[in-house]
Write an enzyme that holds these catalytic residues in place. Structure first.
Site, PDB file in Angstrom:
ATOM      1  N   ARG A 186      -1.817 -13.017 -17.508  1.00 37.73           N
ATOM      2  CA  ARG A 186      -2.861 -12.398 -18.318  1.00 37.73           C
ATOM      3  C   ARG A 186      -3.920 -11.695 -17.468  1.00 37.73           C
ATOM      4  NH1 ARG A 186      -4.869 -10.701 -21.664  1.00 37.73           N
ATOM      5  NH2 ARG A 186      -6.145 -12.014 -22.983  1.00 37.73           N
TER       6      ARG A 186
ATOM      7  N   TYR B 295      -6.990 -13.078 -42.228  1.00 39.22           N
ATOM      8  CA  TYR B 295      -7.376 -12.392 -40.980  1.00 39.22           C
ATOM      9  C   TYR B 295      -7.744 -10.931 -41.236  1.00 39.22           C
ATOM     10  CZ  TYR B 295      -6.380 -15.930 -37.436  1.00 39.22           C
ATOM     11  OH  TYR B 295      -6.433 -17.048 -36.639  1.00 39.22           O
TER      12      TYR B 295
HETATM   13  O1  CP3 Z   1       4.673 -20.536 -27.490  1.00 38.92           O
HETATM   14  C1  CP3 Z   1       4.042 -19.977 -28.372  1.00 38.92           C
HETATM   15  O2  CP3 Z   1       3.907 -20.489 -29.505  1.00 38.92           O
HETATM   16  C2  CP3 Z   1       3.424 -18.653 -28.077  1.00 38.92           C
HETATM   17  C3  CP3 Z   1       3.562 -17.630 -29.113  1.00 38.92           C
HETATM   18  C4  CP3 Z   1       2.434 -17.640 -30.145  1.00 38.92           C
HETATM   19  C5  CP3 Z   1       1.134 -17.107 -29.919  1.00 38.92           C
HETATM   20  N1  CP3 Z   1       0.467 -17.127 -31.099  1.00 38.92           N
HETATM   21  C6  CP3 Z   1       0.614 -16.616 -28.643  1.00 38.92           C
HETATM   22  C7  CP3 Z   1      -0.834 -16.470 -28.431  1.00 38.92           C
HETATM   23  C8  CP3 Z   1       2.500 -18.059 -31.455  1.00 38.92           C
HETATM   24  C9  CP3 Z   1       3.639 -18.760 -32.175  1.00 38.92           C
HETATM   25  C10 CP3 Z   1       1.254 -17.710 -32.063  1.00 38.92           C
HETATM   26  C11 CP3 Z   1       0.972 -17.939 -33.485  1.00 38.92           C
HETATM   27  C12 CP3 Z   1      -0.389 -17.727 -33.984  1.00 38.92           C
HETATM   28  N2  CP3 Z   1      -1.301 -16.780 -33.616  1.00 38.92           N
HETATM   29  C13 CP3 Z   1      -0.943 -18.480 -35.047  1.00 38.92           C
HETATM   30  C14 CP3 Z   1      -0.226 -19.551 -35.820  1.00 38.92           C
HETATM   31  C15 CP3 Z   1      -0.218 -20.850 -35.113  1.00 38.92           C
HETATM   32  C16 CP3 Z   1      -1.560 -21.575 -35.132  1.00 38.92           C
HETATM   33  O3  CP3 Z   1      -2.035 -21.882 -34.043  1.00 38.92           O
HETATM   34  O4  CP3 Z   1      -2.057 -21.844 -36.222  1.00 38.92           O
HETATM   35  C17 CP3 Z   1      -2.242 -17.997 -35.265  1.00 38.92           C
HETATM   36  C18 CP3 Z   1      -3.231 -18.496 -36.285  1.00 38.92           C
HETATM   37  C19 CP3 Z   1      -2.447 -16.905 -34.364  1.00 38.92           C
HETATM   38  C20 CP3 Z   1      -3.642 -16.024 -34.270  1.00 38.92           C
HETATM   39  C21 CP3 Z   1      -4.261 -16.098 -32.924  1.00 38.92           C
HETATM   40  N3  CP3 Z   1      -3.704 -15.541 -31.799  1.00 38.92           N
HETATM   41  C22 CP3 Z   1      -5.493 -16.713 -32.555  1.00 38.92           C
HETATM   42  C23 CP3 Z   1      -6.420 -17.439 -33.496  1.00 38.92           C
HETATM   43  C24 CP3 Z   1      -5.668 -16.522 -31.186  1.00 38.92           C
HETATM   44  C25 CP3 Z   1      -6.852 -16.881 -30.317  1.00 38.92           C
HETATM   45  C26 CP3 Z   1      -6.967 -18.315 -30.057  1.00 38.92           C
HETATM   46  C27 CP3 Z   1      -5.775 -18.937 -29.379  1.00 38.92           C
HETATM   47  O5  CP3 Z   1      -5.145 -19.777 -30.024  1.00 38.92           O
HETATM   48  O6  CP3 Z   1      -5.452 -18.615 -28.239  1.00 38.92           O
HETATM   49  C28 CP3 Z   1      -4.509 -15.827 -30.731  1.00 38.92           C
HETATM   50  C29 CP3 Z   1      -4.231 -15.436 -29.332  1.00 38.92           C
HETATM   51  C30 CP3 Z   1      -2.999 -15.932 -28.706  1.00 38.92           C
HETATM   52  N4  CP3 Z   1      -1.775 -16.001 -29.316  1.00 38.92           N
HETATM   53  C31 CP3 Z   1      -2.883 -16.348 -27.363  1.00 38.92           C
HETATM   54  C32 CP3 Z   1      -1.542 -16.684 -27.179  1.00 38.92           C
HETATM   55  C33 CP3 Z   1      -0.894 -17.151 -25.905  1.00 38.92           C
HETATM   56  C34 CP3 Z   1      -4.015 -16.362 -26.332  1.00 38.92           C
HETATM   57  C35 CP3 Z   1      -4.443 -14.961 -26.092  1.00 38.92           C
HETATM   58  C36 CP3 Z   1      -4.936 -14.697 -24.706  1.00 38.92           C
HETATM   59  O7  CP3 Z   1      -4.174 -14.884 -23.755  1.00 38.92           O
HETATM   60  O8  CP3 Z   1      -6.071 -14.222 -24.593  1.00 38.92           O
END
Ligand code: CP3
Length: 378
Positions: free
Chosen positions: A46, A163
């Protein structure tokens, strides 16, 4: 990368068998959000690349999907494709940014129903908008070389609608709720439009190589039982029905995770998903009693236990596996995604404990069955 016809043979199909209700040698395990911010190797990636750039570059998405599989070699029974639920609002025409340390941000959220006509595409062609996910899935299937199955996923319509209206995370979801209470008709229109894209997207993921699917209704519990039944459940039911119908013989097992919607467990076990994923507000006993063996249960340790130290992790993981306690209809997992500041060793201890206790439970079940057979024969 484009060859979707000849994938390497699967060496570990525990999770697929568990989802289908077949017997397994031990409870399979994977962890929601297993590829991501708690892994130093992901954080290093990242520094170099924007979040959505990783999602959109099949080589990078493949690399990151494999990171936990390599690190916890032999301990994870599934991989989940690296992507995000918010790729659907993007495909529908909205801009979503990932702000480091803050999370997702929509610069121009939907404010009033009339915004739908301005901001959302009339027709969404997933093959055009989301081909990069399909390519990442195909590439990952080849790179996995059959080590474990690959899970595809999608956000559920209510969670995505929330969202798109809130413009990011929210404590109360009051803007999205204003829509469902003030504009129910337009809310249903939006939910239907999102559902159509979810269906096409899930079908495309299976055709690209996904071997299981999970639908994330992460904000289900923000709706009370009555509103869940109107604004979430019908769309969750439509998704599983349409995806399975359109895929026919190519259909794969599907899981639903509706966080916080404990009141809906029985209904969720009746709409066609083979697996219902549980958060930590259920006891194994009540979840089993409510679902009566109709579905495979998945979950459900509180992810915060991973901050509790070795003793707490071993105790809670043991209680969980013993509680669900079976080599049938159970997939071990956390009750929500692993948190970004969890030490990598805590995850390893969780996985090792699930393996150890799962094998113990399987041996005990076998001994009990053998004793029973002896009784019948004798
Ligand atoms: O192994 C895995 O599951 C990775 C793939 C994955 C990500 N997001 C990567 C991610 C999956 C399956 C998701 C699903 C996701 N994304 C959900 C449903 C699951 C849950 O936790 O309820 C939701 C609500 C999101 C929306 C989302 N994406 C949020 C709220 C955030 C920020 C907070 C956080 O959890 O990190 C993200 C960003 C995100 N999605 C990151 C990753 C690795 C971090 C982003 C970064 O690197 O800055």
């Amino acid at each position: 990368m484009t060859d979707t016809t000849s994938f390497p043979p699967l060496k570990n199909d525990l999770i697929i068998r568990a989802a289908r209700g077949e017997k397994t040698e031990r409870a399979p395990v994977w962890v929601m959000r297993q590829a991501g911010r708690y892994l130093p190797e992901f954080r290093a990636e990242r520094v170099e690349n924007d979040f959505f750039k990783i999602c959109r570059t099949p080589e990078l998405a493949t690399k990151v999907t494999l990171q936990p599989i390599d690190r916890y070699d032999g301990l994870l029974d599934a991989s989940i494709i690296f992507s995000d639920i918010l790729v659907i609002p993007q495909a529908m025409g909205m801009t979503v940014e990932m702000v480091p340390g803050k999370g997702p941000h929509f610069p121009t959220p939907l404010v009033v129903p009339a915004d739908m006509a301005v901001q959302l595409k009339e027709k969404v062609d997933v093959n055009q908008e989301l081909q990069y996910v399909f390519d990442a899935i195909t590439m990952t299937r080849h790179a996995l070389n059959g080590r474990v199955p690959l899970i595809g996923f999608v956000g559920a319509p209510w969670t995505l609608m929330a969202y798109m209206i809130e413009g990011g995370g929210s404590k109360t979801l009051s803007k999205a709720k204003e829509w469902i209470f003030k504009h129910p008709k337009e809310s249903h229109e939006l939910l239907s439009r999102i559902t159509d894209v979810c269906v096409d997207f899930l079908i495309g993921q299976v055709l690209a190589g996904a071997q299981m699917l999970q639908v994330f209704e992460s904000w289900g519990g923000e709706l009370g039982p009555h509103d869940f039944e109107h604004f979430s459940l019908p769309y969750l039911a439509q998704i599983v029905k349409r995806v399975k119908l359109e895929l026919g013989e190519k259909a794969v097992p599907m899981a639903i995770f509706a966080k916080g919607s404990w009141y809906a467990l029985e209904k969720l076990s009746l709409i066609g998903y083979e697996t219902v994923s549980l958060d930590w507000t259920h006891t194994p006993e009540s979840a089993k009693a409510i679902t009566q063996g109709r579905v495979t249960l998945q979950g459900n340790m509180d992810p915060n236990v991973l901050y509790g130290g070795d003793e707490a992790i071993v105790a809670a993981a043991t209680r969980m596996v013993r509680g669900f306690g079976s080599t049938r209809r159970y997939i071990a997992n956390l009750g929500h995604g692993i948190l970004p500041t969890v030490p990598v060793e805590a995850m390893e201890l969780f996985l090792k404990t699930v393996h150890r206790v799962g094998l113990e439970v399987a041996a005990e079940e076998k001994a009990a069955e053998d004793a029973n057979d002896m009784k019948i024969l004798g």
